[in-house]
Motif scaffolding. Structure first.
Motif, PDB file in Angstrom:
ATOM      1  N   ILE A   1       6.608 -15.854   3.422  1.00 45.01           N
ATOM      2  CA  ILE A   1       7.885 -16.276   3.984  1.00 45.01           C
ATOM      3  C   ILE A   1       8.965 -15.534   3.209  1.00 45.01           C
ATOM      4  CG2 ILE A   1       9.418 -18.213   4.444  1.00 45.01           C
ATOM      5  CD1 ILE A   1       6.910 -20.018   4.303  1.00 45.01           C
ATOM      6  N   ALA A   2       9.772 -14.760   3.919  1.00 40.55           N
ATOM      7  CA  ALA A   2      10.741 -13.876   3.276  1.00 40.55           C
ATOM      8  C   ALA A   2      12.162 -14.338   3.544  1.00 40.55           C
ATOM      9  CB  ALA A   2      10.556 -12.443   3.782  1.00 40.55           C
TER      10      ALA A   2
ATOM     11  N   ASP B   1      17.034 -16.289   7.445  1.00 38.69           N
ATOM     12  CA  ASP B   1      18.351 -15.754   7.101  1.00 38.69           C
ATOM     13  C   ASP B   1      18.986 -16.672   6.054  1.00 38.69           C
ATOM     14  OD1 ASP B   1      20.892 -14.752   6.881  1.00 38.69           O
ATOM     15  OD2 ASP B   1      21.365 -14.849   9.020  1.00 38.69           O
ATOM     16  N   TYR B   2      18.991 -16.233   4.816  1.00 36.10           N
ATOM     17  CA  TYR B   2      19.495 -17.064   3.726  1.00 36.10           C
ATOM     18  C   TYR B   2      20.997 -17.314   3.830  1.00 36.10           C
ATOM     19  CZ  TYR B   2      21.225 -12.712   1.676  1.00 36.10           C
ATOM     20  OH  TYR B   2      21.898 -11.528   1.464  1.00 36.10           O
ATOM     21  N   ARG B   3      21.686 -16.502   4.633  1.00 36.80           N
ATOM     22  CA  ARG B   3      23.140 -16.674   4.764  1.00 36.80           C
ATOM     23  C   ARG B   3      23.514 -17.826   5.690  1.00 36.80           C
ATOM     24  NH1 ARG B   3      25.015 -10.310   5.429  1.00 36.80           N
ATOM     25  NH2 ARG B   3      24.727  -9.711   3.233  1.00 36.80           N
ATOM     26  N   THR B   4      22.640 -18.137   6.617  1.00 32.65           N
ATOM     27  CA  THR B   4      22.946 -19.185   7.591  1.00 32.65           C
ATOM     28  C   THR B   4      22.035 -20.406   7.473  1.00 32.65           C
ATOM     29  OG1 THR B   4      21.484 -18.176   9.251  1.00 32.65           O
ATOM     30  CG2 THR B   4      23.798 -17.489   9.246  1.00 32.65           C
ATOM     31  N   THR B   5      20.952 -20.283   6.738  1.00 33.50           N
ATOM     32  CA  THR B   5      19.977 -21.364   6.632  1.00 33.50           C
ATOM     33  C   THR B   5      19.671 -21.664   5.171  1.00 33.50           C
ATOM     34  OG1 THR B   5      18.948 -20.663   8.724  1.00 33.50           O
ATOM     35  CG2 THR B   5      17.670 -22.131   7.309  1.00 33.50           C
TER      36      THR B   5
ATOM     37  N   VAL C   1      14.023 -26.022   5.147  1.00 33.65           N
ATOM     38  CA  VAL C   1      13.069 -25.618   6.194  1.00 33.65           C
ATOM     39  C   VAL C   1      11.733 -25.125   5.633  1.00 33.65           C
ATOM     40  CG1 VAL C   1      14.888 -25.061   7.838  1.00 33.65           C
ATOM     41  CG2 VAL C   1      14.054 -23.279   6.292  1.00 33.65           C
ATOM     42  N   VAL C   2      11.631 -25.002   4.325  1.00 36.77           N
ATOM     43  CA  VAL C   2      10.396 -24.505   3.718  1.00 36.77           C
ATOM     44  C   VAL C   2       9.772 -25.602   2.855  1.00 36.77           C
ATOM     45  CG1 VAL C   2       9.395 -22.807   2.146  1.00 36.77           C
ATOM     46  CG2 VAL C   2      11.220 -22.128   3.716  1.00 36.77           C
TER      47      VAL C   2
ATOM     48  N   ARG D   1      16.816 -24.311  -7.290  1.00 36.46           N
ATOM     49  CA  ARG D   1      16.617 -24.662  -5.882  1.00 36.46           C
ATOM     50  C   ARG D   1      15.215 -24.300  -5.413  1.00 36.46           C
ATOM     51  NH1 ARG D   1      19.976 -23.530  -1.270  1.00 36.46           N
ATOM     52  NH2 ARG D   1      19.855 -21.325  -1.842  1.00 36.46           N
ATOM     53  N   SER D   2      14.696 -23.174  -5.909  1.00 36.11           N
ATOM     54  CA  SER D   2      13.361 -22.752  -5.497  1.00 36.11           C
ATOM     55  C   SER D   2      12.305 -23.781  -5.891  1.00 36.11           C
ATOM     56  CB  SER D   2      13.031 -21.403  -6.130  1.00 36.11           C
ATOM     57  OG  SER D   2      13.895 -20.385  -5.657  1.00 36.11           O
ATOM     58  N   LEU D   3      12.540 -24.473  -6.979  1.00 32.97           N
ATOM     59  CA  LEU D   3      11.600 -25.494  -7.444  1.00 32.97           C
ATOM     60  C   LEU D   3      11.364 -26.566  -6.383  1.00 32.97           C
ATOM     61  CD1 LEU D   3       9.920 -26.847  -9.657  1.00 32.97           C
ATOM     62  CD2 LEU D   3      12.048 -27.795 -10.599  1.00 32.97           C
ATOM     63  N   ARG D   4      12.381 -26.822  -5.548  1.00 24.06           N
ATOM     64  CA  ARG D   4      12.275 -27.885  -4.546  1.00 24.06           C
ATOM     65  C   ARG D   4      11.210 -27.606  -3.492  1.00 24.06           C
ATOM     66  NH1 ARG D   4      18.584 -28.383  -2.765  1.00 24.06           N
ATOM     67  NH2 ARG D   4      19.519 -28.157  -4.838  1.00 24.06           N
ATOM     68  N   VAL D   5      10.901 -26.335  -3.253  1.00 24.66           N
ATOM     69  CA  VAL D   5       9.966 -26.008  -2.173  1.00 24.66           C
ATOM     70  C   VAL D   5       8.540 -25.797  -2.685  1.00 24.66           C
ATOM     71  CG1 VAL D   5      11.842 -24.950  -0.883  1.00 24.66           C
ATOM     72  CG2 VAL D   5      10.311 -23.495  -2.214  1.00 24.66           C
TER      73      VAL D   5
END
Length: 308
Positions: free
Chosen positions: A171-172, A192-196, A201-202, A217-221
């Protein structure tokens, strides 16, 4: 020989081509006639003084090289005439924007046969960063769900390909304009990291490859037992403690020379599973322009200096 040096910190204009002495060889070293050298974000930070890794100027800049062995010291792994590539000495000075570089032979590997010197020079620092993070540290395997930040960038576009070559589901994160490009690299999904907000969602990610200092924030997923690989927050004890307390694993990466990793990367390239994107090719004299392009942050892939 000609080499790019700087006598002060500052903008791209401080880079200048100068005549300096060709390096002398020690045992176990080879003298490489450099054909190409690529520019990395760390080069920009060192040049500007934002990351004074090499101390005070004057010094030569750059690390990535691809070229041909012109001299071989006693005990060196390679012979005269062999094509090699690598990122010698990092994080010490290599003065890689130059006609010649002397380096320990075990910090280099044979150039991928299927790639030009320009393509090979684009790989070492960026591809080793991805390889050491994803393979050596995170130990990704087939079926793992991997989230890659800045997937169209110099490191990110190689991380996508390495993860796919290892059988991961990728997932990119990339801007909308680059979605087709990233899907073409093999990504299974692009956000799209700018709009989502990717954290909404992950879910259930085994490995996050973070190249934007978004570890909290990455820790949350990440699912329990998942791995946070970070290349910008590798010296962040608070983040490391938070990750470990949450039942995940922290893996900070500071890339280092590694001929075994370079050999594995070359195998992927020659198997058709890894290929760098070249954003621009410029002559040595245009090193300031190359830095401007990388510093602008809008390039897709790598900027390479052609030397000879």
């Amino acid at each position: 020989m000609r080499a790019v040096i700087q006598k002060s910190f500052g903008g791209p204009e401080v880079l200048e081509v100068a005549e300096i002495e060709k390096p002398a060889l020690l045992s176990g070293e080879v003298l490489v006639r450099v054909h190409a050298s690529s520019v990395n974000p760390v080069d920009i930070a060192v040049r500007s003084g934002a990351f004074p890794l090499l101390g005070e100027p004057p010094f030569g800049v750059g690390w990535d090289i691809s070229g041909v062995v012109e001299e071989a010291g006693p005990g060196a792994r390679y012979e005269i005439g062999e094509a090699v590539y690598g990122m010698p000495f990092f994080p010490r000075a290599a003065t890689a924007y130059a006609e010649y570089v002397a380096a320990p032979s075990r910090q280099l590997a044979r150039k991928p046969a299927s790639l030009s010197h320009i393509e090979a020079a684009a790989l070492p620092l960026a591809a080793l960063t991805a390889w050491q993070g994803l393979v050596d540290k995170a130990r990704i395997k087939a079926g793992d769900r991997v989230l890659i930040h800045r997937a169209a960038g110099g490191v990110g576009h190689l991380a996508v390909q390495i993860a796919k070559a290892r059988g991961a589901y990728v997932i990119a994160l990339a801007s909308a304009a680059k979605h087709d490009y990233v899907l073409g690299l093999g990504a299974d999904e692009v956000i799209d990291y700018r709009t989502t907000d990717f954290t909404e969602v992950v879910r259930d990610i085994d490995v996050v490859f973070d190249s934007v200092a978004d570890g909290a924030r990455s820790l949350r997923v990440l699912k329990p037992g998942g791995v946070l690989v970070t290349i910008l927050e590798h010296v962040n004890p608070e983040l490391a403690a938070t990750v470990e307390a949450a039942g995940r694993r922290f893996a900070g990466i500071s890339v280092e020379p590694d001929y075994a990793g370079l050999e594995a990367i070359a195998e992927l390239a020659d198997a058709g599973l890894l290929r760098p994107t070249i954003a621009a090719e410029l002559p040595l004299e245009d090193a300031p322009k190359a830095h401007e392009l990388v510093e602008g942050g809008q390039t897709v892939g790598k900027v390479v200096l052609t030397i000879g």
